[in-house]
Design an enzyme around this catalytic site. Structure first.
Site, PDB file in Angstrom:
ATOM      1  N   SER A 158      43.102  33.095  45.501  1.00  0.00           N
ATOM      2  CA  SER A 158      44.277  32.368  44.918  1.00  0.00           C
ATOM      3  C   SER A 158      45.526  32.983  44.540  1.00  0.00           C
ATOM      4  O   SER A 158      46.629  32.259  44.740  1.00  0.00           O
ATOM      5  CB  SER A 158      43.660  31.430  43.808  1.00  0.00           C
ATOM      6  OG  SER A 158      43.493  32.136  42.715  1.00  0.00           O
ATOM      7  N   ASN A 170      48.083  45.603  40.667  1.00  0.00           N
ATOM      8  CA  ASN A 170      46.914  44.953  40.411  1.00  0.00           C
ATOM      9  C   ASN A 170      47.271  43.775  39.400  1.00  0.00           C
ATOM     10  O   ASN A 170      47.986  43.939  38.506  1.00  0.00           O
ATOM     11  CB  ASN A 170      45.804  45.936  39.787  1.00  0.00           C
ATOM     12  CG  ASN A 170      44.596  45.141  39.639  1.00  0.00           C
ATOM     13  OD1 ASN A 170      44.086  44.463  40.625  1.00  0.00           O
ATOM     14  ND2 ASN A 170      43.620  45.504  38.884  1.00  0.00           N
ATOM     15  N   HIS A 212      44.972  41.768  36.537  1.00  0.00           N
ATOM     16  CA  HIS A 212      43.626  41.760  35.713  1.00  0.00           C
ATOM     17  C   HIS A 212      43.651  40.320  34.575  1.00  0.00           C
ATOM     18  O   HIS A 212      44.669  40.255  33.949  1.00  0.00           O
ATOM     19  CB  HIS A 212      43.581  42.993  34.710  1.00  0.00           C
ATOM     20  CG  HIS A 212      42.204  43.033  34.262  1.00  0.00           C
ATOM     21  ND1 HIS A 212      41.066  43.277  34.828  1.00  0.00           N
ATOM     22  CD2 HIS A 212      42.196  42.937  32.940  1.00  0.00           C
ATOM     23  CE1 HIS A 212      40.123  43.118  34.108  1.00  0.00           C
ATOM     24  NE2 HIS A 212      40.450  43.020  32.666  1.00  0.00           N
ATOM     25  N   ASP A 237      46.750  53.181  38.732  1.00  0.00           N
ATOM     26  CA  ASP A 237      46.808  54.723  38.733  1.00  0.00           C
ATOM     27  C   ASP A 237      45.393  55.217  39.050  1.00  0.00           C
ATOM     28  O   ASP A 237      44.454  54.130  39.413  1.00  0.00           O
ATOM     29  CB  ASP A 237      47.309  55.323  37.446  1.00  0.00           C
ATOM     30  CG  ASP A 237      46.577  55.073  36.113  1.00  0.00           C
ATOM     31  OD1 ASP A 237      45.314  54.343  36.361  1.00  0.00           O
ATOM     32  OD2 ASP A 237      46.901  55.284  35.049  1.00  0.00           O
ATOM     33  N   LYS A 261      46.281  30.048  36.023  1.00  0.00           N
ATOM     34  CA  LYS A 261      47.562  29.726  36.160  1.00  0.00           C
ATOM     35  C   LYS A 261      48.756  30.506  35.919  1.00  0.00           C
ATOM     36  O   LYS A 261      49.520  30.753  36.398  1.00  0.00           O
ATOM     37  CB  LYS A 261      47.610  28.458  35.184  1.00  0.00           C
ATOM     38  CG  LYS A 261      47.290  27.234  35.619  1.00  0.00           C
ATOM     39  CD  LYS A 261      47.592  25.950  34.867  1.00  0.00           C
ATOM     40  CE  LYS A 261      47.231  24.610  35.165  1.00  0.00           C
ATOM     41  NZ  LYS A 261      47.471  23.495  34.393  1.00  0.00           N
TER      42      LYS A 261
HETATM   43  C1  GRF Z   1      41.566  37.020  39.336  1.00  0.00           C
HETATM   44  O1  GRF Z   1      41.276  36.636  38.321  1.00  0.00           O
HETATM   45  C2  GRF Z   1      42.206  38.230  39.353  1.00  0.00           C
HETATM   46  O2  GRF Z   1      42.649  38.298  37.972  1.00  0.00           O
HETATM   47  C3  GRF Z   1      41.006  39.458  39.326  1.00  0.00           C
HETATM   48  O3  GRF Z   1      40.214  38.714  40.277  1.00  0.00           O
HETATM   49  C4  GRF Z   1      40.489  37.201  40.256  1.00  0.00           C
HETATM   50  C5  GRF Z   1      40.923  36.974  41.774  1.00  0.00           C
HETATM   51  O4  GRF Z   1      40.981  35.818  42.115  1.00  0.00           O
HETATM   52  N1  GRF Z   1      41.408  40.600  39.527  1.00  0.00           N
HETATM   53  P1  GRF Z   1      41.792  35.326  43.184  1.00  0.00           P
HETATM   54  O5  GRF Z   1      40.741  35.628  44.361  1.00  0.00           O
HETATM   55  O6  GRF Z   1      43.114  35.621  43.417  1.00  0.00           O
HETATM   56  O7  GRF Z   1      41.637  33.561  43.339  1.00  0.00           O
END
Ligand code: GRF
Length: 207
Positions: free
Chosen positions: A13, A106, A108, A140, A171
Site C-alpha cells: 500500500s 525506510n 516504520h 544505515d 494513513k
Molecule cells: C507498513 O506498515 C510499513 O510501515 C512497514 O511495513 C508495512 C508495509 O505495508 N515497514 P504496505 O506493504 O506498504 O502496505
C-alpha cells in the site's frame, strides 16, 4: 528526472500511495523498478498491472550479501537514484547500504526510536503508549536506526486493537513517505550526525 527503486515483500500500500503521487506529478520522479523477494507479494502484481518494471528476485537459499548483490545490480541497471523500502522484510547488508549511501529510505509504523523491529503497532498498544505514529528514516547499518526525515503522530485510543491502530497509522504513512521522498529528491535533507536537517535551500547553495 530522478529514478526511484521500490523494494517490497507484501501488500504494497505504501508503494501504491507513492505511485499515485508520482502519476499525479506530486513526486518529481519516475518509478524505474519495483523489486520483491516474494513472488506472491500483492504489491508486485499491482506494479505489473500499472505497467511498471517489476522484478521478483528470490532470496531463498542465498546468503544475505549474495542476494543483495542481485538486488543492487537490478537497481543499478534501472539507474535508480533513491531506494524506497516499502514493507521489504529483509535487513540490508553493509554491501547494499554502501552501494546507495544515504540514498535508502525506510518507513516504520512507530515513532522511532520507540518500538523498532516487528509488530510495532502491537508493541505500542501493549506498552500502553498514548501516542504512536510513523517514521521515515534514512537506512544505515542498524535496524530502524538511521537519521529521521519525517514523522507523524497518531493517538492510541482506548478501544484500539493492533489492527485499528495500524490502519490509523497507515494513513499517515501514505502521506509522509511521499513527503520525505520529495525532500530527498530536492536535496533538502542535510545530515549532521544523527540529525537530518530539512533546509529551505538546496544543499550546497548559499542560503
Ligand atoms: C507498513 O506498515 C510499513 O510501515 C512497514 O511495513 C508495512 C508495509 O505495508 N515497514 P504496505 O506493504 O506498504 O502496505
Amino acid at each position: 528526472m530522478k529514478n526511484l527503486g521500490i523494494l517490497l515483500s507484501g501488500r504494497g500500500s505504501n508503494f501504491e500511495a507513492i505511485a499515485r503521487n508520482v502519476a499525479a506529478g506530486k513526486i518529481p520522479a519516475k518509478i524505474a523498478v519495483v523489486v520483491s523477494n516474494r513472488e506472491e507479494a500483492p504489491g508486485l502484481a499491482r506494479a505489473r498491472e500499472m505497467g511498471l518494471t517489476a522484478r521478483f528476485i528470490p532470496s531463498k537459499g542465498k546468503e544475505r550479501e549474495a542476494y543483495d548483490r542481485d538486488v543492487v545490480a537490478a537497481l543499478e541497471e534501472a539507474q535508480v537514484d533513491l531506494v524506497c523500502l516499502a514493507g521489504f522484510m529483509r535487513i540490508l547488508s553493509p554491501y547494499f547500504i554502501r552501494a546507495f549511501p544515504r540514498r535508502i529510505l525506510n518507513i516504520h509504523p512507530a515513532l522511532l526510536p520507540a518500538f523498532p523491529g516487528l509488530d510495532a503497532q502491537k508493541q505500542a498498544l501493549e506498552y500502553g503508549a498514548k501516542f504512536s505514529g510513523c517514521t521515515v528514516h534514512i537506512v544505515d547499518e542498524g535496524v530502524d536506526t538511521g537519521p529521521i526525515v519525517c514523522q507523524a503522530v497518531v493517538p492510541v485510543l482506548d478501544d484500539d486493537t493492533a489492527e485499528t491502530l495500524a490502519a490509523r497509522i497507515l494513513k499517515e504513512e501514505h502521506r509522509i513517505y511521499s513527503q520525505a521522498i520529495c525532500l530527498m529528491l530536492e536535496d533538502k535533507v542535510r545530515i549532521e550526525g544523527r540529525r537530518a536537517l530539512i533546509t529551505p535551500w538546496k544543499y550546497g547553495q548559499t542560503p
